[in-house]
Scaffold this active site. Structure first.
Site, short mmCIF file in Angstrom:
data_model
loop_
_atom_site.label_atom_id
_atom_site.label_comp_id
_atom_site.label_asym_id
_atom_site.label_seq_id
_atom_site.Cartn_x
_atom_site.Cartn_y
_atom_site.Cartn_z
N SER A 291 0.82 -1.21 0.00
CA SER A 291 0.00 0.00 0.00
C SER A 291 0.86 1.26 0.00
CB SER A 291 -0.95 -0.05 1.20
OG SER A 291 -1.87 1.00 1.19
N ASP A 302 10.23 5.30 -9.70
CA ASP A 302 9.79 5.89 -10.97
C ASP A 302 10.47 7.23 -11.25
OD1 ASP A 302 8.17 3.74 -11.39
OD2 ASP A 302 6.27 4.81 -11.17
N LYS A 316 -0.39 -4.21 -3.50
CA LYS A 316 -1.72 -3.65 -3.18
C LYS A 316 -1.84 -2.29 -3.85
CE LYS A 316 -4.83 -2.24 0.58
NZ LYS A 316 -4.99 -0.82 0.21
#
Length: 554
Positions: A291, A302, A316
Protein backbone atom coordinates in the site's frame (compact mmCIF):
# COMPACT_ATOMS: atom_id res chain seq x y z
CA UNK A 1 -19.47 14.43 -42.43
CA UNK A 2 -20.59 10.97 -43.49
CA UNK A 3 -18.34 9.42 -40.78
CA UNK A 4 -19.88 11.66 -38.10
CA UNK A 5 -23.40 10.59 -39.11
CA UNK A 6 -22.41 6.93 -38.94
CA UNK A 7 -20.85 7.41 -35.45
CA UNK A 8 -23.96 9.30 -34.25
CA UNK A 9 -26.25 6.51 -35.49
CA UNK A 10 -24.02 3.93 -33.79
CA UNK A 11 -24.29 5.80 -30.47
CA UNK A 12 -28.05 6.04 -30.84
CA UNK A 13 -28.24 2.31 -31.38
CA UNK A 14 -26.24 1.73 -28.18
CA UNK A 15 -28.34 4.01 -25.98
CA UNK A 16 -31.40 1.75 -25.61
CA UNK A 17 -29.28 -1.27 -24.66
CA UNK A 18 -27.25 0.76 -22.14
CA UNK A 19 -30.49 2.10 -20.65
CA UNK A 20 -31.85 -1.43 -20.51
CA UNK A 21 -28.71 -2.63 -18.69
CA UNK A 22 -29.11 0.10 -16.06
CA UNK A 23 -32.80 -0.76 -15.70
CA UNK A 24 -32.03 -4.47 -15.28
CA UNK A 25 -29.30 -3.71 -12.74
CA UNK A 26 -31.57 -1.46 -10.67
CA UNK A 27 -34.31 -4.10 -10.75
CA UNK A 28 -31.86 -6.82 -9.57
CA UNK A 29 -30.71 -4.59 -6.71
CA UNK A 30 -34.27 -3.84 -5.56
CA UNK A 31 -35.36 -7.46 -5.94
CA UNK A 32 -32.51 -8.92 -3.90
CA UNK A 33 -32.82 -6.33 -1.13
CA UNK A 34 -36.53 -7.09 -0.92
CA UNK A 35 -35.87 -10.86 -0.75
CA UNK A 36 -33.23 -10.34 1.97
CA UNK A 37 -35.65 -8.22 4.01
CA UNK A 38 -38.46 -10.78 3.75
CA UNK A 39 -36.15 -13.72 4.60
CA UNK A 40 -34.97 -12.05 7.79
CA UNK A 41 -38.54 -11.15 8.80
CA UNK A 42 -39.56 -14.82 8.47
CA UNK A 43 -36.46 -15.92 10.40
CA UNK A 44 -37.18 -13.47 13.17
CA UNK A 45 -40.86 -14.50 13.30
CA UNK A 46 -40.70 -18.26 12.87
CA UNK A 47 -37.15 -19.58 13.49
CA UNK A 48 -37.02 -22.10 16.34
CA UNK A 49 -34.62 -19.96 18.44
CA UNK A 50 -34.52 -16.25 19.15
CA UNK A 51 -32.14 -14.50 16.79
CA UNK A 52 -29.51 -11.92 17.64
CA UNK A 53 -30.06 -9.33 14.90
CA UNK A 54 -26.57 -7.85 15.32
CA UNK A 55 -24.98 -11.25 14.85
CA UNK A 56 -27.16 -12.62 12.03
CA UNK A 57 -27.40 -9.48 9.93
CA UNK A 58 -23.82 -8.54 10.83
CA UNK A 59 -22.63 -11.90 9.51
CA UNK A 60 -24.62 -11.26 6.34
CA UNK A 61 -23.01 -7.84 5.86
CA UNK A 62 -19.52 -9.19 6.50
CA UNK A 63 -20.06 -12.11 4.09
CA UNK A 64 -21.23 -9.68 1.39
CA UNK A 65 -18.17 -7.47 1.84
CA UNK A 66 -15.78 -10.43 1.99
CA UNK A 67 -16.98 -11.43 -1.50
CA UNK A 68 -15.52 -8.17 -2.86
CA UNK A 69 -11.93 -7.69 -1.67
CA UNK A 70 -10.04 -8.01 1.65
CA UNK A 71 -9.99 -4.26 2.27
CA UNK A 72 -13.68 -3.34 2.11
CA UNK A 73 -15.08 -3.69 5.64
CA UNK A 74 -17.87 -2.46 7.88
CA UNK A 75 -17.10 -1.20 11.40
CA UNK A 76 -20.13 -0.99 13.72
CA UNK A 77 -19.98 1.57 16.51
CA UNK A 78 -18.34 -0.83 18.96
CA UNK A 79 -15.48 -1.56 16.48
CA UNK A 80 -14.71 2.04 15.51
CA UNK A 81 -11.73 2.04 17.90
CA UNK A 82 -10.05 -0.63 15.74
CA UNK A 83 -10.41 1.55 12.65
CA UNK A 84 -9.10 4.64 14.44
CA UNK A 85 -6.09 2.68 15.68
CA UNK A 86 -5.34 1.55 12.11
CA UNK A 87 -5.57 5.12 10.77
CA UNK A 88 -4.09 7.14 13.63
CA UNK A 89 -1.99 4.57 15.50
CA UNK A 90 -3.39 5.83 18.82
CA UNK A 91 -5.51 4.29 21.54
CA UNK A 92 -5.94 4.57 25.30
CA UNK A 93 -4.51 1.60 27.17
CA UNK A 94 -1.38 0.23 28.82
CA UNK A 95 1.05 0.26 25.89
CA UNK A 96 1.95 -3.39 25.42
CA UNK A 97 1.67 -6.07 22.77
CA UNK A 98 -0.37 -9.00 24.07
CA UNK A 99 -0.60 -12.44 22.50
CA UNK A 100 -2.61 -15.61 23.00
CA UNK A 101 -0.22 -18.44 23.82
CA UNK A 102 -1.71 -21.69 22.53
CA UNK A 103 0.63 -23.79 24.66
CA UNK A 104 -0.42 -22.07 27.88
CA UNK A 105 -3.98 -21.41 26.63
CA UNK A 106 -3.69 -17.97 28.17
CA UNK A 107 -3.12 -14.39 27.01
CA UNK A 108 0.34 -13.15 27.88
CA UNK A 109 2.28 -9.89 27.79
CA UNK A 110 4.44 -10.19 24.69
CA UNK A 111 6.24 -6.86 24.76
CA UNK A 112 5.70 -3.70 26.82
CA UNK A 113 6.42 -0.40 25.00
CA UNK A 114 9.21 1.73 26.37
CA UNK A 115 8.01 4.46 28.75
CA UNK A 116 4.40 3.28 28.67
CA UNK A 117 2.16 2.29 31.65
CA UNK A 118 2.78 -1.46 31.28
CA UNK A 119 6.56 -1.06 31.45
CA UNK A 120 6.42 1.59 34.16
CA UNK A 121 4.16 -0.66 36.27
CA UNK A 122 6.71 -3.48 36.09
CA UNK A 123 4.91 -5.82 33.69
CA UNK A 124 7.33 -8.04 31.80
CA UNK A 125 7.42 -10.28 28.81
CA UNK A 126 5.79 -13.62 29.51
CA UNK A 127 3.50 -12.40 32.33
CA UNK A 128 0.24 -14.37 32.15
CA UNK A 129 -2.90 -12.25 32.50
CA UNK A 130 -5.24 -13.85 35.04
CA UNK A 131 -7.77 -11.12 35.84
CA UNK A 132 -8.62 -7.47 35.16
CA UNK A 133 -10.53 -5.67 37.94
CA UNK A 134 -11.44 -9.04 39.47
CA UNK A 135 -12.96 -10.24 36.18
CA UNK A 136 -11.47 -13.63 35.32
CA UNK A 137 -9.42 -13.67 32.09
CA UNK A 138 -8.04 -17.21 32.21
CA UNK A 139 -10.39 -18.44 29.48
CA UNK A 140 -10.72 -15.15 27.62
CA UNK A 141 -9.67 -14.61 24.01
CA UNK A 142 -7.04 -12.09 23.00
CA UNK A 143 -9.75 -9.72 21.72
CA UNK A 144 -11.65 -9.84 25.02
CA UNK A 145 -8.50 -9.14 27.04
CA UNK A 146 -7.57 -6.28 24.71
CA UNK A 147 -11.00 -4.68 25.15
CA UNK A 148 -10.63 -4.81 28.94
CA UNK A 149 -7.13 -3.34 28.84
CA UNK A 150 -8.26 -0.40 26.73
CA UNK A 151 -10.52 2.37 28.01
CA UNK A 152 -10.51 6.07 28.68
CA UNK A 153 -7.17 7.77 29.27
CA UNK A 154 -6.67 8.52 32.97
CA UNK A 155 -8.79 5.62 34.24
CA UNK A 156 -7.16 2.99 36.45
CA UNK A 157 -7.65 -0.73 36.98
CA UNK A 158 -6.07 -3.68 38.77
CA UNK A 159 -4.44 -6.41 36.72
CA UNK A 160 -3.61 -9.81 38.18
CA UNK A 161 -0.72 -11.66 36.54
CA UNK A 162 1.30 -14.84 37.01
CA UNK A 163 5.03 -14.48 36.43
CA UNK A 164 6.31 -17.84 35.13
CA UNK A 165 9.94 -17.19 36.09
CA UNK A 166 9.09 -16.80 39.80
CA UNK A 167 5.76 -18.72 39.87
CA UNK A 168 4.40 -15.74 41.81
CA UNK A 169 0.97 -14.19 41.38
CA UNK A 170 0.89 -10.40 41.59
CA UNK A 171 -1.67 -7.60 41.44
CA UNK A 172 -0.62 -4.33 39.82
CA UNK A 173 -2.50 -1.04 39.53
CA UNK A 174 -2.21 0.58 36.10
CA UNK A 175 -3.50 3.93 34.84
CA UNK A 176 -4.38 4.02 31.17
CA UNK A 177 -2.96 6.76 28.97
CA UNK A 178 -3.17 7.71 25.31
CA UNK A 179 -0.73 5.48 23.48
CA UNK A 180 0.86 6.61 20.22
CA UNK A 181 2.53 3.62 18.61
CA UNK A 182 5.86 4.84 17.25
CA UNK A 183 5.89 4.95 13.45
CA UNK A 184 9.68 5.34 13.60
CA UNK A 185 10.73 2.82 16.26
CA UNK A 186 14.42 3.35 15.49
CA UNK A 187 16.73 5.59 13.53
CA UNK A 188 20.46 6.17 13.82
CA UNK A 189 23.75 6.80 12.05
CA UNK A 190 25.70 3.78 10.86
CA UNK A 191 29.31 3.62 9.65
CA UNK A 192 30.61 6.04 6.99
CA UNK A 193 27.84 8.58 7.58
CA UNK A 194 25.03 6.30 6.43
CA UNK A 195 21.74 7.09 8.15
CA UNK A 196 19.07 4.47 8.85
CA UNK A 197 15.34 5.04 9.41
CA UNK A 198 12.89 2.25 10.14
CA UNK A 199 9.29 3.25 9.35
CA UNK A 200 6.81 0.58 10.44
CA UNK A 201 3.48 2.23 9.51
CA UNK A 202 1.95 5.15 7.63
CA UNK A 203 -0.27 6.42 10.43
CA UNK A 204 -1.31 10.07 10.67
CA UNK A 205 1.66 12.29 11.43
CA UNK A 206 4.32 9.72 10.56
CA UNK A 207 5.84 12.02 7.91
CA UNK A 208 6.60 14.60 10.63
CA UNK A 209 8.27 11.92 12.75
CA UNK A 210 10.23 10.74 9.70
CA UNK A 211 11.25 14.32 8.87
CA UNK A 212 12.53 14.92 12.42
CA UNK A 213 14.62 11.75 12.29
CA UNK A 214 16.05 12.67 8.88
CA UNK A 215 16.96 16.24 9.86
CA UNK A 216 18.48 15.09 13.16
CA UNK A 217 20.84 12.73 11.35
CA UNK A 218 21.57 15.25 8.60
CA UNK A 219 22.67 17.79 11.21
CA UNK A 220 24.96 15.11 12.65
CA UNK A 221 26.69 14.58 9.30
CA UNK A 222 24.56 12.01 7.47
CA UNK A 223 25.76 11.59 3.87
CA UNK A 224 23.35 8.90 2.61
CA UNK A 225 20.22 7.09 3.83
CA UNK A 226 18.84 3.58 4.20
CA UNK A 227 15.04 3.84 4.39
CA UNK A 228 13.61 0.57 5.73
CA UNK A 229 10.03 -0.21 4.64
CA UNK A 230 10.21 -3.96 5.16
CA UNK A 231 7.09 -5.41 6.81
CA UNK A 232 5.37 -2.00 6.59
CA UNK A 233 1.77 -2.75 5.59
CA UNK A 234 0.96 0.85 4.67
CA UNK A 235 -1.71 3.30 5.80
CA UNK A 236 -2.26 6.93 4.83
CA UNK A 237 -1.68 7.79 1.17
CA UNK A 238 -1.14 11.46 2.03
CA UNK A 239 1.63 10.58 4.49
CA UNK A 240 3.40 8.64 1.72
CA UNK A 241 3.19 11.69 -0.57
CA UNK A 242 4.57 13.92 2.21
CA UNK A 243 7.59 11.65 2.69
CA UNK A 244 8.34 11.46 -1.04
CA UNK A 245 7.99 15.27 -1.16
CA UNK A 246 11.04 15.51 1.10
CA UNK A 247 13.21 14.16 -1.71
CA UNK A 248 11.69 15.38 -5.00
CA UNK A 249 10.89 18.88 -6.32
CA UNK A 250 7.62 20.72 -5.80
CA UNK A 251 4.87 20.08 -8.38
CA UNK A 252 5.74 16.44 -9.18
CA UNK A 253 2.86 13.97 -9.59
CA UNK A 254 3.35 11.19 -7.03
CA UNK A 255 0.15 9.15 -7.21
CA UNK A 256 -3.15 9.30 -9.06
CA UNK A 257 -6.39 7.69 -7.82
CA UNK A 258 -8.82 6.54 -10.51
CA UNK A 259 -12.15 4.82 -9.89
CA UNK A 260 -15.80 4.62 -10.97
CA UNK A 261 -16.87 7.96 -9.46
CA UNK A 262 -14.99 10.74 -11.23
CA UNK A 263 -15.62 13.25 -8.43
CA UNK A 264 -13.52 11.22 -5.97
CA UNK A 265 -10.61 10.74 -8.41
CA UNK A 266 -7.59 12.70 -7.31
CA UNK A 267 -4.00 13.47 -8.28
CA UNK A 268 -1.49 13.94 -5.45
CA UNK A 269 1.42 16.22 -6.28
CA UNK A 270 4.28 17.48 -4.16
CA UNK A 271 3.24 20.81 -2.68
CA UNK A 272 6.28 22.16 -0.84
CA UNK A 273 9.97 22.57 -1.50
CA UNK A 274 11.97 19.40 -0.75
CA UNK A 275 14.47 18.89 2.05
CA UNK A 276 17.13 17.13 -0.02
CA UNK A 277 17.07 16.17 -3.71
CA UNK A 278 20.61 14.80 -4.06
CA UNK A 279 21.41 12.61 -1.04
CA UNK A 280 21.79 8.95 -2.14
CA UNK A 281 18.94 6.79 -0.81
CA UNK A 282 18.38 3.03 -0.69
CA UNK A 283 14.89 1.81 0.17
CA UNK A 284 14.57 -1.69 1.67
CA UNK A 285 11.38 -3.62 0.82
CA UNK A 286 10.02 -7.15 1.06
CA UNK A 287 6.84 -9.14 0.42
CA UNK A 288 5.10 -7.50 3.39
CA UNK A 289 5.73 -3.95 2.16
CA UNK A 290 2.29 -2.88 0.93
CA UNK A 291 0.00 0.00 0.00
CA UNK A 292 1.54 3.32 1.11
CA UNK A 293 4.93 1.56 1.32
CA UNK A 294 4.55 0.71 -2.36
CA UNK A 295 3.49 4.26 -3.25
CA UNK A 296 6.61 5.56 -1.49
CA UNK A 297 9.11 3.05 -2.88
CA UNK A 298 7.42 2.97 -6.30
CA UNK A 299 7.38 6.77 -6.67
CA UNK A 300 11.03 7.05 -5.62
CA UNK A 301 11.86 4.33 -8.15
CA UNK A 302 9.79 5.89 -10.97
CA UNK A 303 11.41 9.29 -10.36
CA UNK A 304 14.89 7.67 -10.21
CA UNK A 305 15.36 9.17 -6.75
CA UNK A 306 16.31 5.99 -4.86
CA UNK A 307 17.64 2.49 -5.43
CA UNK A 308 15.21 -0.19 -4.25
CA UNK A 309 16.77 -3.26 -2.59
CA UNK A 310 15.16 -6.45 -1.26
CA UNK A 311 12.37 -8.60 -2.65
CA UNK A 312 9.18 -7.91 -4.59
CA UNK A 313 6.56 -6.02 -2.58
CA UNK A 314 3.03 -7.22 -1.79
CA UNK A 315 1.16 -5.64 -4.72
CA UNK A 316 -1.72 -3.65 -3.18
CA UNK A 317 -2.74 -1.03 -5.72
CA UNK A 318 -6.21 -0.32 -4.31
CA UNK A 319 -7.39 2.76 -2.39
CA UNK A 320 -10.07 2.89 0.30
CA UNK A 321 -12.17 5.75 1.66
CA UNK A 322 -14.36 5.80 4.77
CA UNK A 323 -18.09 6.57 4.71
CA UNK A 324 -20.26 7.41 7.73
CA UNK A 325 -23.03 4.87 8.24
CA UNK A 326 -26.28 4.93 10.28
CA UNK A 327 -25.98 4.35 14.04
CA UNK A 328 -22.38 5.62 14.20
CA UNK A 329 -20.90 2.89 12.01
CA UNK A 330 -18.26 3.36 9.30
CA UNK A 331 -17.79 1.64 5.95
CA UNK A 332 -14.22 1.34 4.65
CA UNK A 333 -14.77 0.99 0.91
CA UNK A 334 -12.40 0.28 -1.97
CA UNK A 335 -13.16 3.04 -4.46
CA UNK A 336 -10.21 3.25 -6.83
CA UNK A 337 -6.85 2.01 -8.02
CA UNK A 338 -3.75 4.14 -7.68
CA UNK A 339 -1.15 4.85 -10.35
CA UNK A 340 2.40 5.97 -9.54
CA UNK A 341 4.48 8.46 -11.61
CA UNK A 342 5.36 6.09 -14.48
CA UNK A 343 1.62 5.46 -14.98
CA UNK A 344 1.64 1.90 -13.68
CA UNK A 345 -0.71 0.27 -11.17
CA UNK A 346 1.03 -2.40 -9.09
CA UNK A 347 -2.11 -4.29 -7.96
CA UNK A 348 -1.17 -8.00 -7.96
CA UNK A 349 -4.63 -9.56 -7.72
CA UNK A 350 -7.73 -8.98 -9.82
CA UNK A 351 -10.90 -9.46 -7.78
CA UNK A 352 -13.54 -10.71 -10.22
CA UNK A 353 -17.24 -10.82 -9.33
CA UNK A 354 -18.84 -12.68 -12.18
CA UNK A 355 -20.67 -15.96 -11.58
CA UNK A 356 -19.94 -16.07 -7.88
CA UNK A 357 -16.62 -14.23 -7.86
CA UNK A 358 -13.01 -15.39 -7.90
CA UNK A 359 -9.49 -14.08 -7.44
CA UNK A 360 -6.93 -13.99 -10.21
CA UNK A 361 -3.25 -13.29 -9.62
CA UNK A 362 -1.78 -11.29 -12.49
CA UNK A 363 0.93 -13.48 -14.12
CA UNK A 364 4.26 -11.84 -14.94
CA UNK A 365 3.71 -12.65 -18.61
CA UNK A 366 0.71 -10.29 -18.73
CA UNK A 367 2.35 -7.32 -17.02
CA UNK A 368 3.10 -4.24 -19.12
CA UNK A 369 6.26 -2.21 -19.46
CA UNK A 370 6.42 1.37 -18.20
CA UNK A 371 9.37 3.73 -17.93
CA UNK A 372 10.96 5.76 -15.14
CA UNK A 373 11.89 9.43 -15.57
CA UNK A 374 15.30 8.34 -16.88
CA UNK A 375 13.83 5.72 -19.21
CA UNK A 376 14.47 2.60 -17.14
CA UNK A 377 12.01 -0.26 -17.63
CA UNK A 378 9.57 -1.03 -14.81
CA UNK A 379 6.41 -3.15 -14.83
CA UNK A 380 2.89 -2.98 -13.46
CA UNK A 381 0.91 -5.76 -11.73
CA UNK A 382 2.57 -7.68 -8.93
CA UNK A 383 4.12 -5.08 -6.65
CA UNK A 384 7.38 -3.16 -6.89
CA UNK A 385 10.30 -5.17 -8.21
CA UNK A 386 13.53 -4.03 -6.52
CA UNK A 387 16.39 -2.67 -8.60
CA UNK A 388 18.61 -5.14 -6.76
CA UNK A 389 16.98 -8.34 -5.54
CA UNK A 390 18.41 -9.72 -2.31
CA UNK A 391 16.59 -12.64 -0.77
CA UNK A 392 16.96 -13.22 2.98
CA UNK A 393 18.33 -16.49 4.26
CA UNK A 394 15.63 -19.14 4.15
CA UNK A 395 14.58 -21.01 7.29
CA UNK A 396 15.28 -24.71 7.56
CA UNK A 397 12.33 -26.82 8.61
CA UNK A 398 13.72 -27.17 12.14
CA UNK A 399 14.23 -23.42 12.58
CA UNK A 400 10.72 -22.73 11.26
CA UNK A 401 9.22 -25.30 13.62
CA UNK A 402 11.00 -23.76 16.61
CA UNK A 403 10.76 -20.05 15.80
CA UNK A 404 7.62 -19.53 13.72
CA UNK A 405 5.58 -22.06 15.72
CA UNK A 406 6.89 -20.84 19.07
CA UNK A 407 3.46 -20.88 20.74
CA UNK A 408 3.42 -24.67 20.64
CA UNK A 409 7.05 -24.94 21.70
CA UNK A 410 7.15 -24.97 25.48
CA UNK A 411 10.95 -25.35 25.53
CA UNK A 412 11.78 -22.12 23.69
CA UNK A 413 9.33 -19.99 25.70
CA UNK A 414 10.49 -21.33 29.06
CA UNK A 415 14.16 -21.05 28.10
CA UNK A 416 13.80 -17.39 27.15
CA UNK A 417 11.80 -16.53 30.28
CA UNK A 418 14.34 -18.31 32.49
CA UNK A 419 17.18 -16.48 30.72
CA UNK A 420 15.51 -13.11 31.30
CA UNK A 421 14.81 -13.95 34.94
CA UNK A 422 18.44 -14.90 35.60
CA UNK A 423 20.06 -11.95 33.80
CA UNK A 424 19.38 -8.51 35.24
CA UNK A 425 21.27 -6.93 32.34
CA UNK A 426 22.83 -7.93 29.03
CA UNK A 427 25.33 -6.50 26.54
CA UNK A 428 24.28 -3.51 24.39
CA UNK A 429 21.72 -4.34 21.70
CA UNK A 430 24.23 -4.02 18.85
CA UNK A 431 26.56 -6.56 20.49
CA UNK A 432 24.29 -9.01 22.29
CA UNK A 433 24.18 -12.67 21.38
CA UNK A 434 23.65 -15.66 23.61
CA UNK A 435 26.86 -17.59 24.19
CA UNK A 436 27.62 -21.09 22.98
CA UNK A 437 27.21 -22.26 26.58
CA UNK A 438 23.74 -20.66 26.65
CA UNK A 439 22.84 -22.39 23.40
CA UNK A 440 24.12 -25.71 24.74
CA UNK A 441 21.66 -25.37 27.62
CA UNK A 442 18.83 -24.67 25.17
CA UNK A 443 19.93 -27.61 23.05
CA UNK A 444 19.95 -29.92 26.09
CA UNK A 445 16.40 -28.83 26.97
CA UNK A 446 15.26 -29.50 23.41
CA UNK A 447 16.79 -32.99 23.38
CA UNK A 448 15.28 -33.82 26.76
CA UNK A 449 11.83 -32.69 25.58
CA UNK A 450 11.80 -35.13 22.65
CA UNK A 451 10.80 -32.31 20.33
CA UNK A 452 9.19 -33.52 17.08
CA UNK A 453 8.95 -31.73 13.78
CA UNK A 454 8.17 -32.53 10.16
CA UNK A 455 11.31 -33.02 8.13
CA UNK A 456 11.01 -31.82 4.56
CA UNK A 457 13.46 -34.39 3.17
CA UNK A 458 11.31 -37.24 4.52
CA UNK A 459 8.26 -35.81 2.75
CA UNK A 460 10.16 -35.50 -0.53
CA UNK A 461 11.39 -39.07 -0.17
CA UNK A 462 7.86 -40.30 0.49
CA UNK A 463 6.59 -38.54 -2.65
CA UNK A 464 9.51 -39.91 -4.66
CA UNK A 465 8.68 -43.45 -3.51
CA UNK A 466 5.06 -43.01 -4.59
CA UNK A 467 6.21 -41.78 -7.99
CA UNK A 468 8.65 -44.70 -8.37
CA UNK A 469 5.84 -47.17 -7.59
CA UNK A 470 3.52 -45.44 -10.03
CA UNK A 471 6.06 -45.60 -12.85
CA UNK A 472 7.25 -49.14 -12.08
CA UNK A 473 10.76 -48.39 -10.81
CA UNK A 474 10.23 -49.15 -7.12
CA UNK A 475 11.03 -52.90 -7.06
CA UNK A 476 14.52 -52.45 -8.51
CA UNK A 477 15.29 -49.41 -6.27
CA UNK A 478 13.68 -50.64 -3.04
CA UNK A 479 17.03 -51.27 -1.32
CA UNK A 480 18.32 -47.79 -2.20
CA UNK A 481 15.12 -46.23 -0.82
CA UNK A 482 15.52 -48.20 2.43
CA UNK A 483 19.14 -47.04 2.85
CA UNK A 484 18.22 -43.46 2.10
CA UNK A 485 15.36 -43.57 4.60
CA UNK A 486 17.78 -44.67 7.33
CA UNK A 487 20.15 -41.80 6.53
CA UNK A 488 17.33 -39.24 6.50
CA UNK A 489 15.77 -40.25 9.81
CA UNK A 490 15.32 -37.51 12.38
CA UNK A 491 18.51 -36.66 14.22
CA UNK A 492 17.49 -33.75 16.42
CA UNK A 493 20.94 -33.33 17.98
CA UNK A 494 22.59 -33.13 14.57
CA UNK A 495 19.96 -30.67 13.27
CA UNK A 496 20.25 -28.45 16.33
CA UNK A 497 24.01 -28.33 15.87
CA UNK A 498 23.72 -27.64 12.13
CA UNK A 499 21.40 -24.69 12.87
CA UNK A 500 23.37 -23.41 15.86
CA UNK A 501 24.28 -19.95 14.52
CA UNK A 502 20.85 -19.30 13.02
CA UNK A 503 19.01 -20.29 16.19
CA UNK A 504 21.39 -18.29 18.37
CA UNK A 505 20.52 -15.21 16.32
CA UNK A 506 16.77 -15.78 16.54
CA UNK A 507 16.82 -16.52 20.27
CA UNK A 508 19.03 -13.50 20.98
CA UNK A 509 16.70 -11.21 19.02
CA UNK A 510 13.74 -12.66 20.92
CA UNK A 511 15.35 -11.85 24.27
CA UNK A 512 16.48 -8.32 23.38
CA UNK A 513 13.06 -6.51 23.73
CA UNK A 514 12.89 -7.45 27.41
CA UNK A 515 15.88 -5.13 27.94
CA UNK A 516 15.96 -2.66 25.05
CA UNK A 517 12.39 -2.78 23.72
CA UNK A 518 11.53 -2.68 20.00
CA UNK A 519 14.38 -0.30 19.18
CA UNK A 520 16.93 -2.75 20.55
CA UNK A 521 15.46 -5.63 18.57
CA UNK A 522 15.82 -3.66 15.32
CA UNK A 523 19.42 -2.68 16.12
CA UNK A 524 20.28 -6.30 16.92
CA UNK A 525 18.55 -7.67 13.82
CA UNK A 526 20.55 -5.40 11.49
CA UNK A 527 23.68 -7.38 12.28
CA UNK A 528 24.23 -9.91 9.52
CA UNK A 529 21.16 -8.63 7.65
CA UNK A 530 21.93 -9.46 3.98
CA UNK A 531 19.63 -6.77 2.59
CA UNK A 532 21.03 -4.11 4.92
CA UNK A 533 24.58 -5.16 4.04
CA UNK A 534 23.79 -4.77 0.33
CA UNK A 535 22.26 -1.33 0.96
CA UNK A 536 25.43 -0.23 2.76
CA UNK A 537 27.60 -1.64 -0.03
CA UNK A 538 25.68 0.28 -2.72
CA UNK A 539 25.77 3.54 -0.77
CA UNK A 540 29.53 3.14 -0.32
CA UNK A 541 29.96 2.62 -4.10
CA UNK A 542 28.75 5.97 -5.55
CA UNK A 543 29.61 5.12 -9.16
CA UNK A 544 27.57 1.92 -9.04
CA UNK A 545 24.71 3.73 -7.27
CA UNK A 546 24.56 6.36 -10.02
CA UNK A 547 24.82 3.77 -12.79
CA UNK A 548 21.72 1.93 -11.50
CA UNK A 549 19.60 5.09 -11.80
CA UNK A 550 21.03 6.39 -15.07
CA UNK A 551 19.26 6.34 -18.41
CA UNK A 552 19.98 2.99 -20.11
CA UNK A 553 22.57 3.14 -22.88
CA UNK A 554 21.31 2.23 -26.34
Amino acid sequence: MKKLVIMFLALLSLTPSMGQEDKDHNFDVAKNLDVLNVIYKYLDLMYVDTLDANEVIGNGINAMLRSLDPYTAYYPEEKIKDLKFFVKGTYAGIGAIIRYNSQLKRVIIEEPYEGMPAAESGLKRGDIILAIDDEDMTDASQDVVREHLRGEAGTSFMIKILRPSTKKTMKVKITRKTIQTPSVPYYGLQKNGVGYINLNSFTEGCSKEFRRAFLDMKHKGMKSLVFDLRDNGGGSEMEAVNIVNMFVPKGKLIVSNQGKMKRVNRDYKTTVEPVDTVMPIVVLVNGNSASASEITSGALQDLDRAVIVGTRTYGKGLVQMTLDMPYNGTLKLTTSKYYIPSGRCIQAINYKHVNGGYMEHVPDSLTKVFYTANGREVRDGGGIMPDIEVKPDSMTNLVYSIVALRDSNEVLLNYELDYIASHSSIAPAEDFEITDADYDEFKARMLKSGFKYDQATEKYLENLEKLAKLEGYYDETQEEFANLRKKLQHNLEKDLEFNRQTLKKYISNDIIPAYYFQKGAIINALRGDKQMDEALRILNAPDEYRSILEKPKK
